[in-house]
Structure formats: C-alpha cells, structure tokens
Design a protein around this motif. Structure first.
Motif, PDB file in Angstrom:
ATOM      1  N   VAL A 115     -31.114  13.388  25.740  1.00 52.81           N
ATOM      2  CA  VAL A 115     -30.720  12.440  24.686  1.00 52.81           C
ATOM      3  C   VAL A 115     -30.342  13.191  23.404  1.00 52.81           C
ATOM      4  O   VAL A 115     -29.335  12.888  22.766  1.00 52.81           O
ATOM      5  N   GLU A 116     -31.152  14.156  23.058  1.00 50.44           N
ATOM      6  CA  GLU A 116     -30.878  14.929  21.839  1.00 50.44           C
ATOM      7  C   GLU A 116     -29.500  15.581  21.912  1.00 50.44           C
ATOM      8  O   GLU A 116     -28.719  15.521  20.964  1.00 50.44           O
ATOM      9  N   LEU A 117     -29.213  16.211  23.049  1.00 50.76           N
ATOM     10  CA  LEU A 117     -27.942  16.920  23.195  1.00 50.76           C
ATOM     11  C   LEU A 117     -26.762  15.953  23.187  1.00 50.76           C
ATOM     12  O   LEU A 117     -25.738  16.224  22.571  1.00 50.76           O
ATOM     13  N   ARG A 118     -26.945  14.823  23.858  1.00 52.16           N
ATOM     14  CA  ARG A 118     -25.842  13.877  23.983  1.00 52.16           C
ATOM     15  C   ARG A 118     -25.570  13.145  22.658  1.00 52.16           C
ATOM     16  O   ARG A 118     -24.435  13.048  22.213  1.00 52.16           O
ATOM     17  N   TYR A 119     -26.611  12.644  22.049  1.00 56.31           N
ATOM     18  CA  TYR A 119     -26.398  11.725  20.913  1.00 56.31           C
ATOM     19  C   TYR A 119     -26.603  12.356  19.535  1.00 56.31           C
ATOM     20  O   TYR A 119     -26.097  11.849  18.553  1.00 56.31           O
ATOM     21  N   PHE A 120     -27.361  13.428  19.480  1.00 58.04           N
ATOM     22  CA  PHE A 120     -27.582  14.029  18.159  1.00 58.04           C
ATOM     23  C   PHE A 120     -26.739  15.291  17.964  1.00 58.04           C
ATOM     24  O   PHE A 120     -26.316  15.594  16.863  1.00 58.04           O
ATOM     25  N   GLN A 121     -26.499  15.997  19.093  1.00 52.86           N
ATOM     26  CA  GLN A 121     -25.606  17.159  18.996  1.00 52.86           C
ATOM     27  C   GLN A 121     -24.171  16.774  19.352  1.00 52.86           C
ATOM     28  O   GLN A 121     -23.249  17.547  19.090  1.00 52.86           O
ATOM     29  N   GLY A 122     -23.997  15.636  20.004  1.00 47.23           N
ATOM     30  CA  GLY A 122     -22.656  15.155  20.359  1.00 47.23           C
ATOM     31  C   GLY A 122     -22.001  15.941  21.481  1.00 47.23           C
ATOM     32  O   GLY A 122     -20.769  16.037  21.545  1.00 47.23           O
ATOM     33  N   LEU A 123     -22.804  16.497  22.406  1.00 47.97           N
ATOM     34  CA  LEU A 123     -22.226  17.289  23.497  1.00 47.97           C
ATOM     35  C   LEU A 123     -21.673  16.388  24.602  1.00 47.97           C
ATOM     36  O   LEU A 123     -22.201  15.304  24.854  1.00 47.97           O
ATOM     37  N   ALA A 124     -20.634  16.888  25.272  1.00 47.54           N
ATOM     38  CA  ALA A 124     -20.100  16.198  26.457  1.00 47.54           C
ATOM     39  C   ALA A 124     -21.044  16.479  27.625  1.00 47.54           C
ATOM     40  O   ALA A 124     -21.839  17.429  27.568  1.00 47.54           O
ATOM     41  N   PHE A 125     -20.904  15.688  28.703  1.00 46.47           N
ATOM     42  CA  PHE A 125     -21.811  15.865  29.847  1.00 46.47           C
ATOM     43  C   PHE A 125     -21.706  17.276  30.445  1.00 46.47           C
ATOM     44  O   PHE A 125     -22.703  17.855  30.857  1.00 46.47           O
ATOM     45  N   GLU A 126     -20.479  17.786  30.490  1.00 52.63           N
ATOM     46  CA  GLU A 126     -20.291  19.145  31.036  1.00 52.63           C
ATOM     47  C   GLU A 126     -21.077  20.161  30.203  1.00 52.63           C
ATOM     48  O   GLU A 126     -21.720  21.070  30.745  1.00 52.63           O
TER      49      GLU A 126
END
Lengths: 257, 188
Positions: free
Chosen positions: B141-152
C-alpha cells in the motif's frame, strides 16, 4: 503519472458507485427544479412588463388624441394598471405549483407536498414548526436542524426512483420525526419504509422499521403493541444479525417492567 | 461549451449559487463524493448510516448555498459533513436505548475534532487502518499509494512477481475497506 488516490479507490465498490450515481441524479433533479422556477418567473415578468408597457403606450396615445378633461384621463390609467397587475399572481404561481409536482426543494411547502405523496406521512406543520423553521436561520438548534434534515431527506426521497433507496430514506425520516416528537408522521413514514423494504426483499431494513415502529408505540404509551412490533422484528430476522436481535430482546424485556 | 472540470471549487460553487447550475454541481460532487462518504463512514461507523449522512450533507450544501462566502470550499463542505454525521451518529445512539429520550450533547462531540482541520480526521483513520495491516500488505500500500509506484515497479522493489504485487494491493484494499467499516466487493 498522477499518484492513485487511496481513499477514492477504497470508496469505489460497485454498490457505492451505484449509490453515488443515484444520489447525483436525485440532487440534479432537485437543482433543475429550482432552475426552472426563476426562468418561469422571469418569463412571467416579461409578459406582465410587456403588457403593462403596451397598456401605458395605448393610454398615452389615447390621452393625446382625446381632448376631454384631464381628470377622466388619469382615472383611465389607474383602471388600466390594476388590470395588468391582477395577472401577476396567476403567472407567478403556476410554475411553482408545477415545480412541486416535479421535485420538492426543502421548504415547509415540501413537507406538505410529501404528505400528499405518501398519505399522512407528516401532519400539517404546527405553529411550533413554523417557529422552529423561522429560528433556524438565526440560531440553529437541534430541533430546527432535525426539521431541516427531514426536509432535505424528503426532497431526496421525492426525487429518488429506486424503491430500496426510498425505503431507507423513509426509515431515516421516520427516526427523525419520532425524535422530533411527530409520532403520527413517524409511523406513516415507517409504514412506507416497511412496505418498500418488504417489496425489495430487504429483510434487515424491514425489521429495523418494525423495531422503530415499536419505539413510536412506546411514545404513545401503547406498550403491548410495542412489544408485538419488537417480537415481529426479531422473528423476521430469524437467524440473521444476532446483535440486533439481542438489542431488541433487551428492549422488549425492558418494556415488561 | 466550457469545460467546467478546470474551474476551481469557488468558481463552480458560484455557478450553483447564482444560476442553480446542475452541471457545476455534478463536477463538485464528483470531486468530493468519495472523500465525504469516507469521512462520514469514519464518524458513524456503518455503511447505511454513512449513506444517510452523505445524502443529508449534499442536500444541506445545496440548501445552505447562499450562506457560503468564497473561502476554502472544502473546509465548509467537511464542516457540514461532520455536523451531519455527528447528528446521525447521536440519533443512532438514541434509537439504541429502550425507552425515553437521551440527552444529546452534540456540541461536545463536534468539538472533538477541529472543524478547520478538513479531512485530517479521515486521513488519521486511514493511517490507523494501514498500521493494522500485515507487513507485506502495508508495504504494498505504501509503495502504491504514497510513493505512487506502478505495479511493475512494486514487483521489482519487493522482488515478487507482477501478479503477486497486484494481488497484494487488491487484498490490502479489501482489508482496509473492512477496517474502515465498508463492505468490499466480492473477490473477483
């Protein structure tokens, strides 16, 4: 790339999205009904203004052409003017009465129009009600806020098509009417809520409506009826929602003492 | 036709105040609907009551439109949502008691959260829910929504497959929905 919004994504279930769309449609209906009224009123004023202008021009021409005494001429203008003005209320009222049929903006008129939609949903506003509404703008009280919410929810109810949404709104209105002391109106709303919930196969909402009805009966001092409604609510839930049934059993037992 | 989506909240609301502009309402509603619902949900704690508070909030916003003077629209909106949700919550509490009236001290409840803090309360609730997730899900969750990373990128960072990265984020979201008192969609 824009960061995805977690809250937006969490609040995007299928059920919720459908709810958001329905609410949007209801609100747009309410706003559009408001928009229609001033336009109709402006048109009415153009007609009235135009007619008054024509009457004035006609009178002036008539006065210029006439060589009679000035006293008679003045009285002709005075007579002409009220005739034009008489048409104002007629032109003005027809759009708003039509608007009440289309949707109901939150107002005291709304409550009375809702009660024609659903038989005896709410009694005619008492003088106390008017006092509360009047006070609402100056010093908001819990009482006046409750009345406002009843109005707002009634507006949405009126503009809502989905029976299950209508059931839920009628239930919410019923709760507030009871809290406001309007027990007869509350019972009417809850009866509507129950019927709509039943036809939508929403068992929990139907049972909640019965339990709420029981509280109305308590307010009327009819304890036996109150117990019966609670028993029906508990029975209806069968083996569902144990915590609700437990709560209602406690209420029922408390009524025995 | 003018693109209303580029207009500010205040410009849109001025259209509603002056012209009962339903299109402007749609745009504003679209901007705030989910956040306001989430906010109500955190106060009243159940979905049905949150729906009630949500609808009442937007009806009140329209009803009270003339009382708004240009400022921070979102603060005004969240303040209405808070008062409405608190009221629904106290009403619920009142219906749970068997007989008689319950003294409602709504002002005390409202004071629990500063009205000017917009949705800080909501973000705090979200933060608490995230902290209750297991470490793998929390990280996703942190990576996806707070860092804004793509799934890859998440997959690469965590050294897992792309599909597992997607599964973790999806499951984490479902857990968060439950923790925030919302019934998630069926797992597809």
């Amino acid at each position: 790339m824009k960061k995805p919004d977690l809250i937006d994504e969490l609040m995007s279930t299928k059920k919720l999205n459908a709810f958001f769309e329905r609410t949007e449609r209801s609100m747009v209906t309410i706003i559009s009904a408001h928009t229609a009224e001033p336009i109709a009123r402006r048109s009415a004023w153009w007609i009235v203004g135009g007619a008054a202008g024509l009457a004035l021009i006609g009178t002036t021409v008539w006065m210029t052409l006439r060589t009679d005494s000035p006293v008679e001429s003045t009285s002709a203008v005075v007579v002409a003017a009220p005739r034009v003005m008489e048409s104002t209320p007629e032109q003005g009222t027809s759009p708003s009465s039509m608007q009440t049929l289309v949707a109901t903006p939150p107002s005291a008129a709304t409550r009375s129009s809702i009660s024609t939609q659903r038989p005896s949903t709410r009694e005619a506003p008492t003088s106390d009600d008017h006092l509360m509404i009047g006070q609402a703008d100056a010093t908001p009280t819990i009482e006046s806020a409750t009345l406002r919410e009843i109005d707002s929810l009634s507006s949405i109810l009126y503009a809502t098509q989905e029976p299950l949404d209508k059931a839920r709104l009628a239930y919410q209105i019923g709760i507030r009417q009871r809290l406001h002391g309007d027990v007869d109106a509350a019972i009417a709303s809850l009866t509507t809520a129950r019927a709509l919930a039943q036809s939508s196969h929403a068992t929990v909402l139907e049972a909640r409506s019965l339990a709420e009805r029981s509280r109305c009966e308590v307010k009327r001092g009819r304890v036996l009826e109150a117990r019966t409604f609670l028993d029906d609510a508990i029975r209806l839930l069968a083996d569902k929602n144990e915590s609700l049934r437990q709560q209602w059993r406690q209420e029922r037992d408390a009524l025995a003492h | 036709m003018k693109d209303l989506t580029v207009e500010t909240d205040n410009e849109l609301f001025a259209r509603i105040q002056n012209h009962d502009d339903a299109q402007a309402f749609r745009v504003l509603y679209g901007r705030y609907k989910r956040r306001i619902f989430a906010y109500c949900l955190q106060i009243v704690k159940d979905e049905e009551s949150a729906k009630d508070a949500f609808q009442t909030t937007f009806a009140a916003v329209y009803e009270q439109r003339m009382s708004y003077t240009p400022g921070t629209f979102s603060s005004w909106l969240f303040t209405i949502a808070k008062r409405t949700a608190m009221r629904v919550w106290t009403d619920r509490r009142a219906t749970r008691l068997p007989v008689g009236e319950v003294p409602i001290d709504i002002e005390e409840l409202i004071d629990e959260h500063d009205a000017t803090e917009v949705d800080v309360y909501l973000l705090e609730a979200l933060r608490k829910a995230i902290n209750r997730l297991g470490p793998d899900y929390k990280e996703a969750v942190e990576l996806r929504y707070f860092q804004g990373l793509a799934f890859e990128e998440i997959a690469q960072t965590l050294g897992i497959s792309l599909s597992l990265a997607k599964v973790r984020v999806t499951r984490a979201k479902q857990m968060l929905q439950r923790l925030m008192n919302l019934e998630p969609d069926d797992i597809s």
